[in-house]
Design a protein around this motif. Structure first.
Motif, PDB file in Angstrom:
ATOM      1  N   LYS A  53     -25.629  -1.351   7.122  1.00  0.00           N
ATOM      2  CA  LYS A  53     -26.780  -1.793   6.813  1.00  0.00           C
ATOM      3  C   LYS A  53     -27.804  -0.777   6.707  1.00  0.00           C
ATOM      4  CE  LYS A  53     -25.803  -6.444   8.685  1.00  0.00           C
ATOM      5  NZ  LYS A  53     -26.305  -7.384   9.975  1.00  0.00           N
ATOM      6  N   LEU A  54     -28.336  -0.465   5.589  1.00  0.00           N
ATOM      7  CA  LEU A  54     -29.475   0.606   5.633  1.00  0.00           C
ATOM      8  C   LEU A  54     -30.938  -0.296   5.609  1.00  0.00           C
ATOM      9  CD1 LEU A  54     -28.706   3.264   2.794  1.00  0.00           C
ATOM     10  CD2 LEU A  54     -28.420   3.509   5.320  1.00  0.00           C
ATOM     11  N   TRP A  55     -31.732  -0.091   6.617  1.00  0.00           N
ATOM     12  CA  TRP A  55     -32.922  -0.710   6.844  1.00  0.00           C
ATOM     13  C   TRP A  55     -34.072  -0.093   6.309  1.00  0.00           C
ATOM     14  CZ3 TRP A  55     -32.488  -5.408   8.833  1.00  0.00           C
ATOM     15  CH2 TRP A  55     -31.188  -5.758   9.697  1.00  0.00           C
ATOM     16  N   LEU A  56     -35.193  -0.608   5.743  1.00  0.00           N
ATOM     17  CA  LEU A  56     -36.337  -0.149   5.213  1.00  0.00           C
ATOM     18  C   LEU A  56     -37.215   0.184   6.589  1.00  0.00           C
ATOM     19  CD1 LEU A  56     -38.181   0.772   3.154  1.00  0.00           C
ATOM     20  CD2 LEU A  56     -39.132  -1.593   3.084  1.00  0.00           C
ATOM     21  N   VAL A  57     -37.607   1.390   6.623  1.00  0.00           N
ATOM     22  CA  VAL A  57     -38.549   1.731   7.593  1.00  0.00           C
ATOM     23  C   VAL A  57     -40.025   2.029   7.166  1.00  0.00           C
ATOM     24  CG1 VAL A  57     -39.252   2.901   9.753  1.00  0.00           C
ATOM     25  CG2 VAL A  57     -37.044   2.008   9.220  1.00  0.00           C
ATOM     26  N   ASP A  58     -39.872   3.336   6.742  1.00  0.00           N
ATOM     27  CA  ASP A  58     -41.115   3.912   5.834  1.00  0.00           C
ATOM     28  C   ASP A  58     -40.788   3.784   4.179  1.00  0.00           C
ATOM     29  OD1 ASP A  58     -42.450   4.791   7.799  1.00  0.00           O
ATOM     30  OD2 ASP A  58     -41.244   6.387   8.276  1.00  0.00           O
ATOM     31  N   PRO A  59     -41.663   3.340   3.538  1.00  0.00           N
ATOM     32  CA  PRO A  59     -41.553   3.026   2.134  1.00  0.00           C
ATOM     33  C   PRO A  59     -41.709   4.775   1.645  1.00  0.00           C
ATOM     34  CG  PRO A  59     -43.661   2.463   2.592  1.00  0.00           C
ATOM     35  CD  PRO A  59     -42.947   2.638   4.039  1.00  0.00           C
ATOM     36  N   GLY A  60     -41.032   4.690   0.317  1.00  0.00           N
ATOM     37  CA  GLY A  60     -41.120   6.031  -0.352  1.00  0.00           C
ATOM     38  C   GLY A  60     -39.707   6.743  -0.566  1.00  0.00           C
ATOM     39  N   LEU A  61     -38.859   6.206   0.484  1.00  0.00           N
ATOM     40  CA  LEU A  61     -37.642   7.071   0.282  1.00  0.00           C
ATOM     41  C   LEU A  61     -36.834   6.573  -1.002  1.00  0.00           C
ATOM     42  CD1 LEU A  61     -36.300   6.957   4.144  1.00  0.00           C
ATOM     43  CD2 LEU A  61     -36.821   8.838   2.391  1.00  0.00           C
ATOM     44  N   VAL A  62     -36.032   7.406  -1.437  1.00  0.00           N
ATOM     45  CA  VAL A  62     -35.004   7.150  -2.616  1.00  0.00           C
ATOM     46  C   VAL A  62     -33.681   7.155  -2.252  1.00  0.00           C
ATOM     47  CG1 VAL A  62     -34.393   7.707  -4.947  1.00  0.00           C
ATOM     48  CG2 VAL A  62     -36.662   7.787  -4.306  1.00  0.00           C
ATOM     49  N   PHE A  63     -32.817   6.132  -1.853  1.00  0.00           N
ATOM     50  CA  PHE A  63     -31.482   6.306  -1.338  1.00  0.00           C
ATOM     51  C   PHE A  63     -30.716   6.637  -2.563  1.00  0.00           C
ATOM     52  CE2 PHE A  63     -33.373   3.157   1.505  1.00  0.00           C
ATOM     53  CZ  PHE A  63     -33.209   4.205   2.726  1.00  0.00           C
ATOM     54  N   GLN A  64     -29.674   7.405  -2.517  1.00  0.00           N
ATOM     55  CA  GLN A  64     -28.809   7.794  -3.514  1.00  0.00           C
ATOM     56  C   GLN A  64     -27.235   7.614  -3.443  1.00  0.00           C
ATOM     57  OE1 GLN A  64     -29.854  12.114  -4.487  1.00  0.00           O
ATOM     58  NE2 GLN A  64     -31.667  11.552  -5.593  1.00  0.00           N
ATOM     59  N   ARG A  65     -26.777   7.817  -2.127  1.00  0.00           N
ATOM     60  CA  ARG A  65     -25.455   7.565  -1.899  1.00  0.00           C
ATOM     61  C   ARG A  65     -25.319   7.627  -0.377  1.00  0.00           C
ATOM     62  NH1 ARG A  65     -20.952  11.265  -2.674  1.00  0.00           N
ATOM     63  NH2 ARG A  65     -20.275   9.923  -4.187  1.00  0.00           N
ATOM     64  N   ILE A  66     -24.158   7.048   0.038  1.00  0.00           N
ATOM     65  CA  ILE A  66     -23.828   6.944   1.512  1.00  0.00           C
ATOM     66  C   ILE A  66     -22.381   7.518   1.728  1.00  0.00           C
ATOM     67  CG2 ILE A  66     -23.736   5.464   3.537  1.00  0.00           C
ATOM     68  CD1 ILE A  66     -25.479   4.048   0.540  1.00  0.00           C
ATOM     69  N   GLU A  67     -22.346   8.202   2.822  1.00  0.00           N
ATOM     70  CA  GLU A  67     -20.857   8.702   2.961  1.00  0.00           C
ATOM     71  C   GLU A  67     -20.543   8.445   4.474  1.00  0.00           C
ATOM     72  OE1 GLU A  67     -20.850  12.857   1.897  1.00  0.00           O
ATOM     73  OE2 GLU A  67     -21.569  12.625   0.093  1.00  0.00           O
ATOM     74  N   VAL A  68     -19.529   7.761   4.794  1.00  0.00           N
ATOM     75  CA  VAL A  68     -19.095   7.359   6.107  1.00  0.00           C
ATOM     76  C   VAL A  68     -17.694   7.989   6.305  1.00  0.00           C
ATOM     77  CG1 VAL A  68     -18.406   5.399   7.687  1.00  0.00           C
ATOM     78  CG2 VAL A  68     -20.012   5.047   5.949  1.00  0.00           C
ATOM     79  N   VAL A  69     -17.919   9.020   7.400  1.00  0.00           N
ATOM     80  CA  VAL A  69     -16.731   9.976   7.397  1.00  0.00           C
ATOM     81  C   VAL A  69     -16.435  10.143   8.835  1.00  0.00           C
ATOM     82  CG1 VAL A  69     -17.519  11.493   5.474  1.00  0.00           C
ATOM     83  CG2 VAL A  69     -18.391  12.103   7.796  1.00  0.00           C
ATOM     84  N   ARG A  70     -14.988  10.093   9.079  1.00  0.00           N
ATOM     85  CA  ARG A  70     -14.551  10.293  10.601  1.00  0.00           C
ATOM     86  C   ARG A  70     -14.455  11.622  11.044  1.00  0.00           C
ATOM     87  NH1 ARG A  70     -12.259   5.399  12.412  1.00  0.00           N
ATOM     88  NH2 ARG A  70     -11.736   4.000  10.926  1.00  0.00           N
ATOM     89  N   ARG A  71     -14.247  12.583  10.243  1.00  0.00           N
ATOM     90  CA  ARG A  71     -14.308  14.013  10.447  1.00  0.00           C
ATOM     91  C   ARG A  71     -15.022  14.962   9.176  1.00  0.00           C
ATOM     92  NH1 ARG A  71      -9.088  12.121   8.494  1.00  0.00           N
ATOM     93  NH2 ARG A  71      -8.398  12.907   6.530  1.00  0.00           N
ATOM     94  N   PRO A  72     -15.388  16.134   9.665  1.00  0.00           N
ATOM     95  CA  PRO A  72     -16.183  16.891   8.651  1.00  0.00           C
ATOM     96  C   PRO A  72     -15.287  17.094   7.438  1.00  0.00           C
ATOM     97  CG  PRO A  72     -15.993  17.971  10.767  1.00  0.00           C
ATOM     98  CD  PRO A  72     -14.997  16.786  11.147  1.00  0.00           C
ATOM     99  N   ARG A  73     -16.150  16.986   6.205  1.00  0.00           N
ATOM    100  CA  ARG A  73     -15.715  17.087   4.946  1.00  0.00           C
ATOM    101  C   ARG A  73     -15.771  18.246   4.442  1.00  0.00           C
ATOM    102  NH1 ARG A  73     -13.179  13.206   2.317  1.00  0.00           N
ATOM    103  NH2 ARG A  73     -13.828  14.407   0.446  1.00  0.00           N
ATOM    104  N   PRO A  74     -14.716  18.785   3.594  1.00  0.00           N
ATOM    105  CA  PRO A  74     -14.684  20.024   2.974  1.00  0.00           C
ATOM    106  C   PRO A  74     -16.103  20.229   2.249  1.00  0.00           C
ATOM    107  CG  PRO A  74     -13.190  18.663   1.812  1.00  0.00           C
ATOM    108  CD  PRO A  74     -13.843  17.975   3.123  1.00  0.00           C
ATOM    109  N   PRO A  75     -16.504  21.600   2.439  1.00  0.00           N
ATOM    110  CA  PRO A  75     -17.872  22.015   1.619  1.00  0.00           C
ATOM    111  C   PRO A  75     -17.762  21.705   0.494  1.00  0.00           C
ATOM    112  CG  PRO A  75     -16.959  23.930   2.409  1.00  0.00           C
ATOM    113  CD  PRO A  75     -15.950  22.879   2.906  1.00  0.00           C
ATOM    114  N   THR A  76     -18.448  20.646  -0.192  1.00  0.00           N
ATOM    115  CA  THR A  76     -18.799  20.807  -1.680  1.00  0.00           C
ATOM    116  C   THR A  76     -20.038  20.460  -1.824  1.00  0.00           C
ATOM    117  OG1 THR A  76     -18.099  18.429  -1.779  1.00  0.00           O
ATOM    118  CG2 THR A  76     -16.263  19.956  -2.153  1.00  0.00           C
ATOM    119  N   THR A  77     -20.575  20.711  -3.200  1.00  0.00           N
ATOM    120  CA  THR A  77     -22.112  20.513  -3.320  1.00  0.00           C
ATOM    121  C   THR A  77     -22.528  19.129  -3.772  1.00  0.00           C
ATOM    122  OG1 THR A  77     -22.134  22.673  -4.526  1.00  0.00           O
ATOM    123  CG2 THR A  77     -23.789  21.028  -4.825  1.00  0.00           C
TER     124      THR A  77
END
Length: 956
Positions: free
Chosen positions: A923-947
């Motif tokens: 769940k992503l909860w609204l707190v302060d208006p104005g944010l633009v959510f684009q994507r979510i990543e849920v990871v167990r370990r560090p991801r390889p560095p990509t842009t």
């Protein structure tokens, strides 16, 4: 073209995409212009002859000039000018209330309703009137409340007959029509934002070179006449003139100010040029230091001259002072000094004008450090317009409390072009109209109604965002989500007609989205990863597909529109794609040279060819199209940056050369690792294979010599297959790695692939494999490769804020879109319970701790509340509040985070949570208006560095 299609075109795009009634009602809308004759309509063009435009000689010069321009537009559409007749039976009669005896008489005698026009800033009326005066049977009245209102009414008619505002500036030809009719009815319009305009800035070498070729290097009245016409055709009224050294609007050509007044354009000076004085004038006439603590008397005299030179012309006077060269005036906070400077400037205004200072429009730009002074309590006179600014990268820094009111009102200074850190961006358009719209919609919602000004650099090639910005400024209330969603196609219709408009609009949206991921000037050979997630190939694949769409459509563009097509569509797409290919080619050359691949030299040749291609695309723009009209206009360097300032010219990045032996030499490269094998004392290991996110991985055999090299590849692991089993390699040979997932139990496994070369090379590649639990019945985005990636738009459930909604903004994301809560002016929300939120179903492999990375647009803390916040939770866990702190002030603790965010045009905030095996709900909860959510990543370990991050996960 059918009449119904043309009707939609001619009505809807007078204000492209704006949702007023006529855009939906077609030819029956008041003052709509269509090819079909309707009941009560008036022919503005009939059998190839347009109506004459009648204007009183005593009306304003701005009205006379607008009428002259629209006469030319009508003649261009009809194919000939209006017939000269001393007493025409049908006509267009235009004039300004109180300044046109003819219009005043018609309004009085015919009882014309001027409600919403008379006394309303820049308002106008379009209405067909029977027998407006003796000898004229019917006429289209264009009635303005003031000089610009009348001019805007005339230019509105021009846009309704199909003439693009870019007819000169982008060589968009007017359509040709034998018959056009204006519908009966009363159409009244007026702007919502008082001052709407552009700032020509940073204009060397592109516009500067063009001025040298066409006007001897001086931005004189001939040049500005073209600029004024562009503004008026967009129903804009305000200009910060070009000031790049050595330009000075008032001093370079006395006709500049006279011409601005004749056209009705409000001239002002930039955020760091007080009292109507151009920056370069100080070097011409100033004496002593640009320092008020040491040279106040001289500076006051200098500023007095700027005010006296106005001679009563309409202007908005910039107050305040920055350091010489648009730098901070002093170190530290100079609040008291700046307040004293402004008080002295206002005294000069009073003395020169003979009126109280508050009767002269003034603006105080809260740019960079001046905003810090304001935040620290700097006092600003109430009648002065407070001009807030973005961070130079399209993210507004501060906005007022929407409940606040002040006589001077508020404004925003925005950027489509910038010279400064972390790097200049001045070449092709890299501004998404969706982002500018979203930020300016925030500004409007917070009460910014007095002034909208945008830095447009050289004007070209910012045509699309300029139109969108100025169209939105005219009526921000109408510029809703549906408006911006259809705007690119609407704008394409206005330039190219309706037949391919949807496809052209998609191309425009995609190329700006791709360029906004990381601005072209910021792209390097290391930007798109060559070893992780196939990122470089994915990015280039998107560009290639866009180029193919563009070139396919180019074949269907009529010859009359080829010049406009190349400027507005083909060049930015092809040149941007080419630049990305160039940097990837340089990156491959360097990587392959380090790996000892013979093909490294071929990639160097490829890079050189792409570098030459860049120059050729520019040459076509500047020399071949429009008869060479746009000389130097694409001269801005974009290749070879080493720090924030652009190089003097394009510079090919350094390339590596490999000394290639005659004999074949086998090498092995594996995904996720830049090294080559065999490598002494080290073994090759692939990243984990996963049936959900990574069912195969890349193993590439390559040749380090000139002669072909033979190889064999095999696996003794029964569930692992590799092909081809043998062959000869001239350059490179990818191996296909296949896992028989049905033969594997759940859990972790490791297989091996053996590679041998005819040169006795031997490499063993470890192939780790993870087969996740089935979790039958669980639904959602499925974990793979140790994580889940979800586009914010793909929520499973949205709980709207009270009195509001969640909105998906197309393209406002580096990989898909953005999701915002609207309206965005309320107080902060408390997360939890049944509060506003977005829910994302996840299917996780096993219990454990994860990191939740929420990627947002780099929105700033516009209300100065200590950072923008949201909250995240998984399952029934309590929401964790996350503060997204970015600050563009050098030296601030959050400055580096801001710098990274504008480079990537996104920001990732992190929280840690526990998940359970199987179904989960994020769940992503609204707190302060104005944010633009684009994507979510849920990871167990560090991801390889990509842009761009991993591709979106599969959804079960």
């Amino acid at each position: 073209m059918t009449r119904s299609v043309l009707a939609l075109l001619l009505v809807a795009f007078a204000l492209p995409g704006l949702a007023y009634a006529g855009a939906r009602a077609g030819c029956g809308a008041p003052a709509a212009v269509c090819e079909a004759r309707g009941a009560g309509s008036l022919a503005v063009i009939e059998r190839g002859t347009p109506l004459p435009i009648l204007v009183d000689e005593g009306d304003h010069a701005a009205v006379q000039r607008a009428a002259e321009a629209v006469r030319g537009d009508l003649a261009a559409v009809a194919g000939k000018a209006a017939a000269i007749a001393p007493a025409p039976r049908l006509a267009i009669i235009a004039g300004t209330l109180g300044h046109s005896a003819r219009i005043d008489r018609i309004v009085r005698d015919k009882a014309i309703d001027t409600t919403g026009v008379a006394g309303t800033w820049e308002a106008y009326l379009l209405q067909v009137v029977d027998r407006p005066e003796p000898g004229i049977d019917r006429a289209l009245l264009v009635v303005g409340a003031d000089r610009r209102g009348t001019a805007f009414g005339l230019y509105e008619l021009s846009r309704r007959i199909g003439v693009s505002p870019w007819t000169w500036w982008a060589d968009v030809p007017p359509p040709t029509r034998t018959d056009l009719y204006v519908a009966p009815g009363r159409f009244v319009d007026a702007p919502k934002v008082k001052y709407r305009g552009i700032f020509i800035n940073d204009e060397d070498p592109a516009l500067g070179g063009w001025l040298k070729a066409h006007y001897g290097g001086v931005a004189d009245h001939r040049f500005y006449e073209r600029v004024f016409q562009l503004l008026l055709r967009h129903k804009a009224n305000y200009l910060w003139p070009a000031m790049w050294i050595p330009r000075a609007f008032y001093d370079d050509d006395a006709r500049n100010a006279e011409m601005a007044d004749e056209y009705g354009i409000v001239i002002a000076t930039t955020h760091h040029e007080p009292m109507m004085r151009a920056h370069d004038e100080w070097s011409r006439y100033g004496k002593g230091p640009w320092d008020y603590t040491k040279n106040a008397a001289t500076l006051q005299q200098f500023w007095r001259g700027g005010m006296e030179r106005l001679q009563g012309r309409e202007a908005v006077v910039t107050l305040g002072m920055r350091g010489d060269g648009d730098e901070a005036m002093t170190e530290g906070t100079a609040t008291a000094l700046l307040e004293r400077i402004v008080a002295d400037q206002r005294r000069i205004i009073t003395e020169v004008t003979g009126k109280p200072a508050e009767q002269t429009p003034q603006v105080w730009a809260l740019y960079k450090e001046v905003q810090d002074y304001y935040d620290a309590g700097m006092k600003v006179p109430d009648d002065v317009t407070l001009l807030f600014a973005d961070d130079n990268w399209g993210n507004i820094r501060r906005l007022p409390d929407p409940a606040s009111t002040r006589p001077g009102g508020y404004g925003v200074y925005y950027h489509f072009d910038y010279v400064g850190g972390p790097r200049n961006y001045k070449w092709v358009n890299s501004t998404q109209v969706e982002r500018a719209w979203e930020q300016m919609r925030l500004a409007w919602a917070h009460g910014v109604e007095r002034l909208w000004i945008v830095n447009v650099g050289d004007i070209k090639p910012m045509e699309l965002p300029i139109s969108a910005f100025l169209d939105q400024a005219w009526d921000p209330d109408a510029a809703d989500l549906a408006w911006i969603s259809r705007y690119p196609a609407a704008w394409a219709t206005e330039q190219f007609g309706p037949e391919h408009a949807q496809e052209i609009g998609t191309i425009l949206s995609l190329y700006t989205q791709y360029n906004a991921r990381r601005k072209p000037e910021l792209i390097t050979p290391d930007t798109w990863s060559l070893v992780h997630d196939g990122e470089a190939d994915r990015v280039l694949g998107e560009w290639d597909a866009l180029v193919e769409r563009t070139l396919r459509l180019a074949k269907q563009v009529p010859a009359s529109h080829r010049d406009a097509w190349y400027q507005l569509v083909e060049y930015p797409v092809l040149a941007s794609a080419n630049l990305n290919h160039l940097h990837v080619a340089v990156g491959r050359n360097r990587l392959y040279a380090a790996q000892g691949r013979a093909s490294a030299n071929a990639w160097a040749d490829k890079a050189r060819a792409l570098f030459a291609r860049d120059a050729e695309l520019q040459r076509v723009y500047e020399q071949d199209i429009a008869g060479g009209k746009w000389t130097s206009m694409m001269a801005q360097p974009r290749i070879g940056y080493t720090h924030w300032q652009s190089p003097e010219r394009n510079v090919l990045p350094y390339l590596a050369t490999v000394d290639v032996p005659d004999r074949g030499v086998l090498g092995v490269a594996v995904e996720g690792d830049a090294r080559r094998w065999p490598t002494p004392l080290q073994s090759a290991t692939l990243p984990v294979l996963d049936p959900v996110a990574a069912p195969t991985r890349a193993v590439t055999l390559f040749n380090g010599g000139r002669q072909k090299i033979g190889f064999t590849a095999s696996s003794k692991t029964p569930w692992l297959k590799v092909s081809p089993a043998s062959g000869e390699i001239a350059d490179a040979q990818p191996l296909s790695i296949e896992v028989d997932w049905n033969a594997l139990p759940e859990g972790e496994h490791v297989g091996q692939v053996y590679v041998r070369g005819k040169d006795w090379t031997e490499v063993t590649v470890a192939v780790p494999v993870h087969k996740p639990p089935a979790h039958r019945g669980a639904r959602g985005f499925v974990e793979g490769n140790g994580g889940v990636a979800v586009e914010a738009q793909h929520y499973g459930r949205a709980v709207a804020p009270a009195g509001g909604q969640w909105q998906v903004v197309p393209n406002l994301g580096r990989t898909l879109s953005g999701v915002i809560a609207w309206p965005a002016t309320g107080a902060a929300a408390t997360p939890g319970g049944d509060g506003a939120r977005l829910e994302y179903p996840l299917v996780m492999d096993h219990d454990g701790e994860v990191e939740v990375r929420v990627v947002t647009a780099p929105t700033l803390d516009i209300r100065h509340r200590g950072g923008l916040r949201y909250a995240a939770s998984i399952g029934d866990q309590a929401p964790q509040v996350v503060n997204m702190r970015l600050d563009p002030t050098p030296g601030d603790r959050d400055f580096r985070a801001w710098e990274a965010a504008v480079i990537d045009n996104s920001h990732a905030s992190v929280s840690r949570h526990r998940v359970r095996a199987g179904a989960n709900t994020l769940k992503l909860w609204l707190v302060d208006p104005g944010l633009v959510f684009q994507r979510i990543e849920v990871v167990r370990r560090p991801r390889p560095p990509t842009t761009l991050g991993p591709v979106e996960s599969a959804r079960r």
